[in-house]
Design an enzyme around this catalytic site. Structure first.
Site, PDB file in Angstrom:
ATOM      1  N   CYS A 199       0.810  -1.219   0.000  1.00 34.05           N
ATOM      2  CA  CYS A 199       0.000   0.000   0.000  1.00 34.05           C
ATOM      3  C   CYS A 199       0.842   1.268   0.000  1.00 34.05           C
ATOM      4  O   CYS A 199       0.316   2.361  -0.204  1.00 34.05           O
ATOM      5  CB  CYS A 199      -0.953  -0.002   1.191  1.00 34.05           C
ATOM      6  SG  CYS A 199      -2.339  -1.142   0.970  1.00 34.05           S
ATOM      7  N   ASP A 236     -14.438   2.973   2.572  1.00 36.26           N
ATOM      8  CA  ASP A 236     -13.649   1.804   2.215  1.00 36.26           C
ATOM      9  C   ASP A 236     -14.165   1.090   0.974  1.00 36.26           C
ATOM     10  O   ASP A 236     -13.386   0.481   0.235  1.00 36.26           O
ATOM     11  CB  ASP A 236     -13.623   0.825   3.396  1.00 36.26           C
ATOM     12  CG  ASP A 236     -12.964   1.445   4.616  1.00 36.26           C
ATOM     13  OD1 ASP A 236     -11.815   1.885   4.493  1.00 36.26           O
ATOM     14  OD2 ASP A 236     -13.600   1.501   5.678  1.00 36.26           O
TER      15      ASP A 236
END
Length: 357
Positions: A20, A53
């Site tokens: 990430c 999300d």
């Protein structure tokens, strides 16, 4: 003539940034998304406007789709493990909304002349975690790319009346984090050849643990008001979104933060991913230290560390927090209370979204 022994390819040496930490900076992404026209549909329950999300789209009175996509570059050297981490991370966004994953599509970017056996192991690793989550891989798409990348687009089901977003935190709530932080600096230390094996082992164990159990326990607990997962924008980046989306101020007890073994050591070895610096640029302007607090520089850096397949940040009513924490402990979820929601923010007052203690 003596032949040199075959040296396995280190995946982390094939890419500039791993996991990430390879995401676009949050500020850059927000600038682009804020310029796009608003989408209007009575069935759109959650879109991208609140930086949540996953997206949620109603398909019936008691049923909605929850959809997300996540893929990134290798952050560990073993292909099978990389596939496991990528799958666990992609599933996390569905769990963070309170959904149940059903199907997934693989996203593959792979160098044309690289060993296809590596790709097979990556996909086997991903499939192992999708099977553990009872999520069926129904297909996917691949393109040639100089840097390999892997992940999934995941679709699940959710009750549109029981959606957990990052925008529901209530003053007085307790904040619980379900996984320790530090994956970004530890995997950067691995890439730089500075890590210890035990650090990487603990980080891998965390990154390959599904958030399914934590999610199920949270949504079964009354008094849970908001959930988000901690991934590429770091604890402060995602806490910032929760605070702004909920119109509240979060107070974080930094001494109570669960840390991965070796995380502080990796910071001291200057294993700082570029994503950490970008996260700090994005979120630090809304973070303020409480009067008299003395937060060590290495711990402060970890607040912005980009996490891969991180835990859930849960805002739960104070009276329900002990019961939820006890249920996490019974099921082996390494959760910890890290702070509280102190009160509603004042629009236009330039008050901090997060206070550190």
């Amino acid at each position: 003539m003596t032949l040199e022994p075959h040296q396995p390819i280190r995946l982390t040496q094939q890419v500039k940034a791993g996991g990430c930490a390879s995401k676009l900076p949050a500020g850059s992404l927000r600038q682009v998304l804020s310029a796009l026209p608003a989408q209007t549909s009575p069935d759109l329950v959650v879109g991208f406007e609140t930086s949540d999300d996953a997206g949620i789209f109603r398909i019936g009175p008691k049923q909605a789709l929850v959809q997300t996509i996540d893929f990134f570059t290798p952050l560990v050297d073993d292909p099978f493990t990389f596939g496991q981490i990528a799958a666990t991370n992609a599933l996390s966004d569905v769990y963070a909304m309170g959904g149940r994953p059903l199907t997934a599509l693989a996203v593959v970017c792979f160098p044309q002349d690289s060993d296809l056996g590596i790709l097979e192991q990556i996909m086997r690793g991903g499939l192992s975690k999708m099977s553990e989550a009872n999520c069926i891989v129904v297909g996917g798409h691949s393109v040639r790319d100089v840097e390999m990348k892997f992940g999934y687009a995941v679709t699940g089901l959710i009750d549109p009346e029981r959606v957990y977003t990052n925008a529901g935190a209530v003053p007085g709530d307790t904040l619980i984090l379900t996984k320790p932080i530090g994956t970004g600096v530890i995997t950067t230390a691995l890439k730089q050849g500075k890590s210890e094996a035990v650090w990487v082992d603990h980080a891998i164990r965390s990154m390959t643990t599904l958030n399914g159990t934590a999610s199920a326990l949270a949504i079964a607990c009354s008094g849970v008001h908001a959930i988000t997962d901690i991934t590429g924008f770091g604890l402060m980046g995602h806490a910032r979104e929760m605070a702004l989306g909920s119109g509240v101020t979060l107070e974080i007890e930094t001494a109570h933060l669960p840390l991965l073994d070796g995380a502080l050591s990796a910071v001291r070895l200057e294993a700082i991913p570029g994503g950490l610096l970008a996260n700090r640029d994005f979120a630090e302007c809304l973070v303020q230290d409480s009067v008299g607090s003395q937060i060590p520089d290495d711990l402060r850096a970890l607040l912005y560390d980009p996490q891969t397949s991180g835990g859930l940040l849960i805002s739960v009513a104070r009276e329900n927090a002990p019961g939820l924490l006890a249920s996490f402990q019974r099921e082996g979820v390494p959760a910890a209370v890290i702070g509280c929601v102190s009160g509603a923010s004042t629009p236009g007052a330039h008050a901090p979204a997060i206070i550190l203690r």
